[in-house]
Scaffold this motif. Structure first.
Motif, PDB file in Angstrom:
ATOM      1  N   ALA A  62      99.126 -52.791   6.380  1.00 30.09           N
ATOM      2  CA  ALA A  62      99.750 -52.154   5.220  1.00 30.09           C
ATOM      3  C   ALA A  62      98.702 -51.525   4.315  1.00 30.09           C
ATOM      4  CB  ALA A  62     100.588 -53.177   4.451  1.00 30.09           C
ATOM      5  N   VAL A  63      97.569 -52.218   4.122  1.00 33.00           N
ATOM      6  CA  VAL A  63      96.484 -51.676   3.293  1.00 33.00           C
ATOM      7  C   VAL A  63      95.942 -50.396   3.921  1.00 33.00           C
ATOM      8  CG1 VAL A  63      94.163 -52.087   2.387  1.00 33.00           C
ATOM      9  CG2 VAL A  63      95.857 -53.932   2.357  1.00 33.00           C
ATOM     10  N   ARG A  64      95.733 -50.411   5.229  1.00 33.30           N
ATOM     11  CA  ARG A  64      95.185 -49.230   5.911  1.00 33.30           C
ATOM     12  C   ARG A  64      96.138 -48.041   5.864  1.00 33.30           C
ATOM     13  NH1 ARG A  64      93.754 -53.451   9.859  1.00 33.30           N
ATOM     14  NH2 ARG A  64      91.536 -53.943   9.588  1.00 33.30           N
ATOM     15  N   SER A  65      97.421 -48.303   5.658  1.00 31.17           N
ATOM     16  CA  SER A  65      98.393 -47.205   5.599  1.00 31.17           C
ATOM     17  C   SER A  65      98.273 -46.400   4.309  1.00 31.17           C
ATOM     18  CB  SER A  65      99.817 -47.755   5.740  1.00 31.17           C
ATOM     19  OG  SER A  65     100.228 -48.435   4.552  1.00 31.17           O
ATOM     20  N   VAL A  66      97.623 -46.970   3.302  1.00 32.27           N
ATOM     21  CA  VAL A  66      97.407 -46.261   2.029  1.00 32.27           C
ATOM     22  C   VAL A  66      96.037 -45.608   2.108  1.00 32.27           C
ATOM     23  CG1 VAL A  66      97.362 -46.447  -0.483  1.00 32.27           C
ATOM     24  CG2 VAL A  66      98.784 -48.019   0.855  1.00 32.27           C
ATOM     25  N   ARG A  67      96.011 -44.358   2.433  1.00 32.43           N
ATOM     26  CA  ARG A  67      94.757 -43.676   2.718  1.00 32.43           C
ATOM     27  C   ARG A  67      94.161 -43.101   1.439  1.00 32.43           C
ATOM     28  NH1 ARG A  67      93.551 -42.961   7.803  1.00 32.43           N
ATOM     29  NH2 ARG A  67      92.363 -41.061   7.435  1.00 32.43           N
ATOM     30  N   ASP A  68      93.168 -43.818   0.920  1.00 28.14           N
ATOM     31  CA  ASP A  68      92.485 -43.396  -0.298  1.00 28.14           C
ATOM     32  C   ASP A  68      91.052 -43.911  -0.220  1.00 28.14           C
ATOM     33  OD1 ASP A  68      91.530 -43.588  -3.198  1.00 28.14           O
ATOM     34  OD2 ASP A  68      93.478 -42.621  -3.486  1.00 28.14           O
ATOM     35  N   LYS A  69      90.099 -43.056  -0.498  1.00 25.72           N
ATOM     36  CA  LYS A  69      88.686 -43.415  -0.344  1.00 25.72           C
ATOM     37  C   LYS A  69      88.237 -44.502  -1.314  1.00 25.72           C
ATOM     38  CE  LYS A  69      87.014 -39.732  -3.408  1.00 25.72           C
ATOM     39  NZ  LYS A  69      86.211 -38.496  -3.489  1.00 25.72           N
TER      40      LYS A  69
ATOM     41  N   GLY B  83     101.398 -58.447   8.500  1.00 20.93           N
ATOM     42  CA  GLY B  83     100.705 -57.176   8.641  1.00 20.93           C
ATOM     43  C   GLY B  83     100.059 -56.683   7.357  1.00 20.93           C
ATOM     44  N   THR B  84      99.486 -57.584   6.570  1.00 22.22           N
ATOM     45  CA  THR B  84      98.870 -57.188   5.297  1.00 22.22           C
ATOM     46  C   THR B  84      97.770 -56.153   5.489  1.00 22.22           C
ATOM     47  OG1 THR B  84      99.373 -59.299   4.199  1.00 22.22           O
ATOM     48  CG2 THR B  84      97.554 -58.019   3.311  1.00 22.22           C
ATOM     49  N   ALA B  85      96.845 -56.405   6.415  1.00 23.75           N
ATOM     50  CA  ALA B  85      95.732 -55.463   6.629  1.00 23.75           C
ATOM     51  C   ALA B  85      96.241 -54.102   7.072  1.00 23.75           C
ATOM     52  CB  ALA B  85      94.755 -56.033   7.649  1.00 23.75           C
TER      53      ALA B  85
ATOM     54  N   THR C 248      88.309 -58.454   5.633  1.00 24.01           N
ATOM     55  CA  THR C 248      89.229 -59.446   6.178  1.00 24.01           C
ATOM     56  C   THR C 248      88.479 -60.732   6.487  1.00 24.01           C
ATOM     57  OG1 THR C 248      88.904 -58.753   8.481  1.00 24.01           O
ATOM     58  CG2 THR C 248      90.648 -57.638   7.236  1.00 24.01           C
ATOM     59  N   SER C 249      89.197 -61.821   6.430  1.00 23.02           N
ATOM     60  CA  SER C 249      88.648 -63.117   6.793  1.00 23.02           C
ATOM     61  C   SER C 249      89.596 -63.772   7.796  1.00 23.02           C
ATOM     62  CB  SER C 249      88.492 -64.014   5.553  1.00 23.02           C
ATOM     63  OG  SER C 249      88.067 -65.317   5.920  1.00 23.02           O
ATOM     64  N   SER C 250      89.059 -64.267   8.882  1.00 23.32           N
ATOM     65  CA  SER C 250      89.884 -64.921   9.895  1.00 23.32           C
ATOM     66  C   SER C 250      90.235 -66.348   9.489  1.00 23.32           C
ATOM     67  CB  SER C 250      89.156 -64.935  11.242  1.00 23.32           C
ATOM     68  OG  SER C 250      87.911 -65.613  11.118  1.00 23.32           O
ATOM     69  N   LYS C 251      89.533 -66.881   8.500  1.00 21.26           N
ATOM     70  CA  LYS C 251      89.780 -68.229   8.003  1.00 21.26           C
ATOM     71  C   LYS C 251      90.186 -68.138   6.539  1.00 21.26           C
ATOM     72  CE  LYS C 251      87.419 -72.637   7.119  1.00 21.26           C
ATOM     73  NZ  LYS C 251      86.109 -73.349   7.201  1.00 21.26           N
ATOM     74  N   SER C 252      91.226 -68.891   6.157  1.00 24.64           N
ATOM     75  CA  SER C 252      91.693 -68.845   4.774  1.00 24.64           C
ATOM     76  C   SER C 252      90.637 -69.406   3.836  1.00 24.64           C
ATOM     77  CB  SER C 252      92.993 -69.647   4.622  1.00 24.64           C
ATOM     78  OG  SER C 252      93.443 -69.593   3.285  1.00 24.64           O
TER      79      SER C 252
ATOM     80  N   GLU D  49     102.325 -58.349   3.007  1.00 25.46           N
ATOM     81  CA  GLU D  49     102.720 -57.101   3.673  1.00 25.46           C
ATOM     82  C   GLU D  49     103.838 -56.366   2.929  1.00 25.46           C
ATOM     83  OE1 GLU D  49     104.410 -55.726   8.095  1.00 25.46           O
ATOM     84  OE2 GLU D  49     104.493 -57.827   7.456  1.00 25.46           O
ATOM     85  N   SER D  50     104.799 -57.095   2.393  1.00 27.25           N
ATOM     86  CA  SER D  50     105.983 -56.459   1.807  1.00 27.25           C
ATOM     87  C   SER D  50     105.745 -55.897   0.409  1.00 27.25           C
ATOM     88  CB  SER D  50     107.142 -57.462   1.752  1.00 27.25           C
ATOM     89  OG  SER D  50     106.824 -58.548   0.896  1.00 27.25           O
ATOM     90  N   THR D  51     104.646 -56.285  -0.255  1.00 26.72           N
ATOM     91  CA  THR D  51     104.441 -55.870  -1.645  1.00 26.72           C
ATOM     92  C   THR D  51     103.128 -55.139  -1.906  1.00 26.72           C
ATOM     93  OG1 THR D  51     103.437 -58.018  -2.198  1.00 26.72           O
ATOM     94  CG2 THR D  51     105.829 -57.807  -2.513  1.00 26.72           C
ATOM     95  N   ILE D  52     102.164 -55.247  -1.014  1.00 20.97           N
ATOM     96  CA  ILE D  52     100.816 -54.776  -1.349  1.00 20.97           C
ATOM     97  C   ILE D  52     100.718 -53.256  -1.439  1.00 20.97           C
ATOM     98  CG2 ILE D  52      99.898 -54.691   1.030  1.00 20.97           C
ATOM     99  CD1 ILE D  52      97.295 -55.965  -0.229  1.00 20.97           C
ATOM    100  N   VAL D  53     101.545 -52.528  -0.709  1.00 19.13           N
ATOM    101  CA  VAL D  53     101.492 -51.061  -0.787  1.00 19.13           C
ATOM    102  C   VAL D  53     101.878 -50.605  -2.191  1.00 19.13           C
ATOM    103  CG1 VAL D  53     102.543 -48.920   0.027  1.00 19.13           C
ATOM    104  CG2 VAL D  53     101.826 -50.653   1.676  1.00 19.13           C
ATOM    105  N   THR D  54     102.939 -51.178  -2.734  1.00 21.50           N
ATOM    106  CA  THR D  54     103.339 -50.843  -4.107  1.00 21.50           C
ATOM    107  C   THR D  54     102.250 -51.205  -5.100  1.00 21.50           C
ATOM    108  OG1 THR D  54     105.683 -51.157  -3.603  1.00 21.50           O
ATOM    109  CG2 THR D  54     105.046 -51.297  -5.909  1.00 21.50           C
ATOM    110  N   ALA D  55     101.649 -52.389  -4.917  1.00 23.44           N
ATOM    111  CA  ALA D  55     100.566 -52.812  -5.810  1.00 23.44           C
ATOM    112  C   ALA D  55      99.392 -51.846  -5.740  1.00 23.44           C
ATOM    113  CB  ALA D  55     100.121 -54.229  -5.447  1.00 23.44           C
ATOM    114  N   LEU D  56      98.999 -51.454  -4.536  1.00 21.50           N
ATOM    115  CA  LEU D  56      97.874 -50.535  -4.365  1.00 21.50           C
ATOM    116  C   LEU D  56      98.165 -49.171  -4.978  1.00 21.50           C
ATOM    117  CD1 LEU D  56      96.789 -51.355  -0.703  1.00 21.50           C
ATOM    118  CD2 LEU D  56      95.423 -51.713  -2.760  1.00 21.50           C
TER     119      LEU D  56
END
Length: 336
Positions: free
Chosen positions: A98-105, A94-96, A111-115, A64-71
């Protein structure tokens, strides 16, 4: 200018917000996964009208804390005919979101509920792609703005190309890894000493990875894949120009004490290493050398065993290849 810890200057120059536009999020369940992937691909094409040439694979867990910058840094460096395939591997934060907050097509989230683990997650993403090229990106790293332009231009007739990196984080100053380029011929020798390729810098032909069955579930899934690709005749090379800034932190799995020793003792590693030995050594000595390397214990001791043979055979390589191999040998504590 202070470039320690999180490298603020690096973030300003390598990371920038992408253009806002609608994002289609696909949620992948454990059941009917192949049907869901096919439907997601078709829907993505209908909505975007894109003929995707490049898929960037980004598995993520508790990022959650880094993926927005990576994306954002990756989106900034991608051409329009590309996509980022993100798999949230049962994150507890909140990784998912955070990903949804970056709006780009160009972002496709599953997502997977199991690791699933890194290797399985990467294979899921690989099978979701129909692009000619794939690339890797970690959820806590930063992409160079010119990464994909340069890599697509330099891959040429090779099957995979890698790059130098910039290291940052953990209170240290920015540091560029001192790497010279490696040709496909030199890469075979380098792989026998250690892993010369940063996983997050990979840019490859999807077919070349799929034809060796992708990743295997082992500790060094990337190194194992590189050895199997090179051992089966695929051409791997490394560019000198930095493509990715790698975040260093104390909790990294590969930094754990004894990790490299345990990885090198796994049967997958041993099998792939033996396949690679057969590329440069006469068949009459492969079994003996492989047994000696396998019995030598730590990666540093393995390098000591193989170094004399490499020294004998590497004279036909280019000056830059020999330089790269000697730098890698020095990292493993061996003088070539």
């Amino acid at each position: 200018m202070d470039l320690r810890t999180n490298g603020p200057a690096l973030h300003r120059s390598w990371s920038h917000g992408a253009k806002s536009c609608p994002c289609r999020t696909a949620v992948l369940t454990q059941r009917s996964r192949s049907d869901a992937r096919l439907a997601a691909r078709r829907q993505c094409r209908r909505r975007t009208g894109m003929n995707v040439q490049l898929s960037v694979l980004m598995p993520a867990r508790d990022a959650e804390s880094t993926i927005v910058t990576a994306l954002r840094s990756t989106l900034r460096s991608m051409p329009d005919d590309s996509e980022i395939l993100v798999l949230d591997d049962a994150s507890r934060d909140g990784t998912a979101k955070a990903v949804r907050s970056v709006r780009d097509k160009r972002i496709r989230l599953t997502t997977s509920s199991k690791s699933l683990g890194v290797a399985t997650a990467l294979n899921e993403l690989l099978s979701s792609s129909e692009a000619e090229f794939i690339a890797r990106m970690d959820a806590d790293d930063i992409s160079s703005p010119i990464r994909f332009i340069r890599q697509k231009r330099t891959i040429g007739g090779r099957d995979a190309i890698f790059a130098s990196t910039v290291l940052f984080g953990s209170g240290s100053r920015l540091r560029v890894t001192p790497l010279a380029p490696l040709s496909p011929e030199g890469s075979i020798f380098a792989l026998l000493l250690g892993n010369p390729f940063a996983h997050s810098t990979m840019f490859a032909r999807r077919r070349a990875v799929a034809e060796v069955s992708g990743y295997r579930s082992c500790m060094a899934e990337d190194y194992d894949l590189w050895m199997r690709m090179a051992g089966s005749g695929r051409r791997l090379a490394r560019d000198w120009s930095p493509a990715v800034a790698l975040r260093q932190h104390a909790t990294q799995v590969t930094a754990a004490a004894g990790w490299a020793d345990r990885a090198a003792a796994e049967p997958e590693w041993q099998e792939s290493y033996g396949q690679l030995l057969r590329k440069i050594l006469p068949a009459s000595v492969v079994s003996t050398v492989h047994a000696s390397v396998s019995a030598s214990g730590t990666p540093a001791k393995k390098a000591v065993v193989i170094a004399p043979l490499l020294r004998e055979h590497m004279q036909k390589l280019s000056t830059l290849d020999r330089l790269s191999i000697r730098l890698l040998a020095r990292r493993e504590g061996v003088i070539l």
